[in-house]
Write an enzyme that holds these catalytic residues in place. Structure first.
Site, PDB file in Angstrom:
ATOM      1  N   SER A 120       0.824  -1.210   0.000  1.00  0.00           N
ATOM      2  CA  SER A 120       0.000   0.000   0.000  1.00  0.00           C
ATOM      3  C   SER A 120       0.857   1.257   0.000  1.00  0.00           C
ATOM      4  O   SER A 120       0.372   2.331  -0.363  1.00  0.00           O
ATOM      5  CB  SER A 120      -0.878   0.020   1.247  1.00  0.00           C
ATOM      6  OG  SER A 120      -1.687  -1.121   1.286  1.00  0.00           O
ATOM      7  N   HIS A 141      -1.185  -2.542  -7.232  1.00  0.00           N
ATOM      8  CA  HIS A 141      -1.891  -2.304  -5.972  1.00  0.00           C
ATOM      9  C   HIS A 141      -3.401  -2.394  -6.161  1.00  0.00           C
ATOM     10  O   HIS A 141      -4.014  -1.492  -6.731  1.00  0.00           O
ATOM     11  CB  HIS A 141      -1.480  -0.922  -5.430  1.00  0.00           C
ATOM     12  CG  HIS A 141      -2.100  -0.596  -4.117  1.00  0.00           C
ATOM     13  ND1 HIS A 141      -2.578   0.654  -3.794  1.00  0.00           N
ATOM     14  CD2 HIS A 141      -2.341  -1.369  -3.032  1.00  0.00           C
ATOM     15  CE1 HIS A 141      -3.073   0.633  -2.583  1.00  0.00           C
ATOM     16  NE2 HIS A 141      -2.950  -0.569  -2.098  1.00  0.00           N
ATOM     17  N   GLU A 153      -3.727   0.488  -8.937  1.00  0.00           N
ATOM     18  CA  GLU A 153      -2.616   1.415  -9.188  1.00  0.00           C
ATOM     19  C   GLU A 153      -1.409   0.583  -9.623  1.00  0.00           C
ATOM     20  O   GLU A 153      -1.000  -0.332  -8.890  1.00  0.00           O
ATOM     21  CB  GLU A 153      -2.269   2.196  -7.914  1.00  0.00           C
ATOM     22  CG  GLU A 153      -3.351   3.178  -7.483  1.00  0.00           C
ATOM     23  CD  GLU A 153      -3.035   3.860  -6.142  1.00  0.00           C
ATOM     24  OE1 GLU A 153      -3.322   5.050  -6.015  1.00  0.00           O
ATOM     25  OE2 GLU A 153      -2.519   3.196  -5.219  1.00  0.00           O
ATOM     26  N   ASN A 191      -3.912   6.121  -1.197  1.00  0.00           N
ATOM     27  CA  ASN A 191      -3.656   6.105   0.242  1.00  0.00           C
ATOM     28  C   ASN A 191      -2.991   7.383   0.735  1.00  0.00           C
ATOM     29  O   ASN A 191      -3.183   7.779   1.888  1.00  0.00           O
ATOM     30  CB  ASN A 191      -2.833   4.877   0.624  1.00  0.00           C
ATOM     31  CG  ASN A 191      -3.685   3.624   0.578  1.00  0.00           C
ATOM     32  OD1 ASN A 191      -4.905   3.685   0.727  1.00  0.00           O
ATOM     33  ND2 ASN A 191      -3.070   2.474   0.352  1.00  0.00           N
TER      34      ASN A 191
HETATM   35  N1  LIG Z   1      -6.131  -4.528   3.823  1.00  0.00           N
HETATM   36  C1  LIG Z   1      -6.258  -3.685   2.808  1.00  0.00           C
HETATM   37  O1  LIG Z   1      -7.261  -2.943   2.721  1.00  0.00           O
HETATM   38  C2  LIG Z   1      -5.212  -3.632   1.722  1.00  0.00           C
HETATM   39  C3  LIG Z   1      -5.547  -3.048   0.485  1.00  0.00           C
HETATM   40  C4  LIG Z   1      -4.581  -3.025  -0.540  1.00  0.00           C
HETATM   41  C5  LIG Z   1      -3.307  -3.542  -0.307  1.00  0.00           C
HETATM   42  N2  LIG Z   1      -3.010  -4.073   0.920  1.00  0.00           N
HETATM   43  C6  LIG Z   1      -1.659  -4.615   1.106  1.00  0.00           C
HETATM   44  O2  LIG Z   1      -1.724  -6.020   0.931  1.00  0.00           O
HETATM   45  C7  LIG Z   1      -0.705  -6.643   1.745  1.00  0.00           C
HETATM   46  C8  LIG Z   1      -1.371  -7.690   2.626  1.00  0.00           C
HETATM   47  O3  LIG Z   1      -2.369  -7.060   3.421  1.00  0.00           O
HETATM   48  P1  LIG Z   1      -3.637  -7.836   3.992  1.00  0.00           P
HETATM   49  O4  LIG Z   1      -4.657  -6.813   4.291  1.00  0.00           O
HETATM   50  O5  LIG Z   1      -3.971  -9.001   3.126  1.00  0.00           O
HETATM   51  O6  LIG Z   1      -3.029  -8.352   5.395  1.00  0.00           O
HETATM   52  P2  LIG Z   1      -3.454  -9.597   6.296  1.00  0.00           P
HETATM   53  O7  LIG Z   1      -3.011  -9.250   7.673  1.00  0.00           O
HETATM   54  O8  LIG Z   1      -4.866  -9.982   6.051  1.00  0.00           O
HETATM   55  O9  LIG Z   1      -2.529 -10.777   5.684  1.00  0.00           O
HETATM   56  C9  LIG Z   1      -1.123 -10.731   5.774  1.00  0.00           C
HETATM   57  C10 LIG Z   1      -0.535 -12.019   5.257  1.00  0.00           C
HETATM   58  O10 LIG Z   1       0.880 -11.970   5.451  1.00  0.00           O
HETATM   59  C11 LIG Z   1       1.307 -13.190   6.004  1.00  0.00           C
HETATM   60  N3  LIG Z   1       2.524 -12.966   6.758  1.00  0.00           N
HETATM   61  C12 LIG Z   1       2.651 -12.378   7.969  1.00  0.00           C
HETATM   62  N4  LIG Z   1       3.952 -12.369   8.342  1.00  0.00           N
HETATM   63  C13 LIG Z   1       4.638 -12.957   7.338  1.00  0.00           C
HETATM   64  C14 LIG Z   1       5.996 -13.275   7.144  1.00  0.00           C
HETATM   65  N5  LIG Z   1       6.922 -12.989   8.070  1.00  0.00           N
HETATM   66  N6  LIG Z   1       6.359 -13.889   5.982  1.00  0.00           N
HETATM   67  C15 LIG Z   1       5.437 -14.202   5.056  1.00  0.00           C
HETATM   68  N7  LIG Z   1       4.125 -13.953   5.199  1.00  0.00           N
HETATM   69  C16 LIG Z   1       3.742 -13.335   6.323  1.00  0.00           C
HETATM   70  C17 LIG Z   1       0.156 -13.638   6.877  1.00  0.00           C
HETATM   71  O11 LIG Z   1       0.231 -15.019   7.149  1.00  0.00           O
HETATM   72  C18 LIG Z   1      -1.036 -13.281   5.970  1.00  0.00           C
HETATM   73  O12 LIG Z   1      -1.230 -14.304   5.017  1.00  0.00           O
HETATM   74  C19 LIG Z   1      -0.007  -5.524   2.507  1.00  0.00           C
HETATM   75  O13 LIG Z   1       1.142  -5.141   1.812  1.00  0.00           O
HETATM   76  C20 LIG Z   1      -1.060  -4.409   2.479  1.00  0.00           C
HETATM   77  O14 LIG Z   1      -0.494  -3.127   2.606  1.00  0.00           O
HETATM   78  C21 LIG Z   1      -3.934  -4.159   1.924  1.00  0.00           C
END
Ligand SMILES: NC(=O)c1ccc[n+]([C@@H]2O[C@H](COP(=O)([O-])OP(=O)(O)OC[C@H]3O[C@@H](n4cnc5c(N)ncnc54)[C@H](O)[C@@H]3O)[C@@H](O)[C@H]2O)c1
Length: 283
Positions: A120, A141, A153, A191
């Site tokens: 993000s 993204h 994005e 963001n």
């Molecule tokens: N939540 C949102 O609204 C959103 C929107 C767009 C992009 N993102 C981005 O997507 C990415 C994931 O976010 P999310 O919301 O799915 O988070 P989440 O907390 O739901 O999932 C995170 C994932 O990362 C894994 N993880 C944690 N520690 C780890 C490690 N040390 N090594 C490998 N895997 C590991 C977890 O097991 C899980 O599968 C982030 O970069 C976030 O910024 C999130």
């Protein structure tokens, strides 16, 4: 025509599951890798039950649902991503963890493969530079929930080739999304503009300006937003939101990006939003 036929997804959280569904619905073969087999299996369950709701609403047939699920394979083994044309990383928003992952992907994914991040806010160039193929690294993204949100994005770090970002744009469009091309700046477009607003909503609550429900109601009714800031923070995840604010603050040093204390305390308490069943509201 996109040269992509197989898409790898790393991470089985909110976004990993969403990305798997979007890519499989677009007709790509998808391989999802989670650190554990349970995490990987949970992705299939989540996508399967999401699609079952679409079938119940008669938005797709059971045969279509099956065909989409058949295109997704799940694994706890990173090596299964070797033949993917594009791998999108979507693990926790932590630069050190993502850098380590990109260094591993560099060793595993075929040299022609594009390595993308769904970060993000984090600097994409720092992920590119731990690989031997910085020209083939970019950001793709997606927004949450990925199957429903129209925008993607595409982030172009200084190192990426035009071909890489063009393929990323084509791939996003093949997924039915509108793609915008953005330079590698923390928060990109959405963001960088959204998070000062969310952070200031929590500050407003801290200051006692209005109740949480009234702030949500005000922003829905007054700005025609589909949900208020607290509902959105719970949907995004408070830990992810705090990491986004920290990355924005680190880059710009603008006080509007400095996460307010309530947010930090809630994350420390494990109140992460919908995913932990407790955030600003209980789920
Ligand atoms: N939540 C949102 O609204 C959103 C929107 C767009 C992009 N993102 C981005 O997507 C990415 C994931 O976010 P999310 O919301 O799915 O988070 P989440 O907390 O739901 O999932 C995170 C994932 O990362 C894994 N993880 C944690 N520690 C780890 C490690 N040390 N090594 C490998 N895997 C590991 C977890 O097991 C899980 O599968 C982030 O970069 C976030 O910024 C999130």
């Amino acid at each position: 025509m996109s040269k992509i036929s197989c898409v790898g997804v790393v991470g089985s959280g909110i976004m990993g599951s969403g990305l798997a569904e979007v890519a499989a619905r677009a007709g790509f073969d998808v391989v999802v890798r989670s650190r554990t087999q349970e995490g990987a299996d949970a992705v299939l369950d989540r996508v399967g039950s999401g699609l079952a709701r679409q079938v119940a609403k008669e938005r797709m047939t059971e045969e279509e649902r099956r065909a989409i699920l058949d295109r997704i394979s799940v694994t706890d083994h990173l090596g299964r991503l070797a033949d993917c044309d594009l791998v999108i990383e979507s693990v926790v928003e932590d630069l050190a963890i993502k850098r380590e992952l990109f260094a591993e992907l560099e060793q595993i994914v075929k040299p022609a493969g594009i390595l993308a991040t769904n970060t993000s806010t984090l600097p994409v160039v720092e992920l590119a530079m731990v690989t031997q193929r910085p020209d083939k690294v970019c950001g793709i993204h997606f927004f949450n929930p990925a199957p429903a949100m129209k925008l993607v994005e595409v982030i172009k770090p200084l190192t990426a080739s035009k071909k890489t970002t063009s393929v990323a744009v084509e791939c996003a469009e093949a997924c039915g999304k509108d793609a915008v091309l953005v330079e590698d700046r923390a928060g990109f477009v959405v963001n960088a503009l959204l998070f000062p607003y969310l952070n200031n909503a929590v500050r407003m609550l801290e200051q006692g300006t209005a109740s949480m429900d009234d702030i949500d109601t005000a922003m829905m009714g007054g700005c025609n937003f589909p949900m208020g800031p607290f509902a959105l923070l719970d949907l995004v995840g408070l830990d992810t939101s705090m990491s986004i604010l920290d990355a924005l603050y680190e880059e710009f040093r603008d006080p509007n990006y400095a996460a307010v204390p309530t947010l930090r305390r809630m994350v420390a308490a494990g109140h992460l939003g919908r995913k932990s069943k407790q955030g600003f509201r209980a789920y």
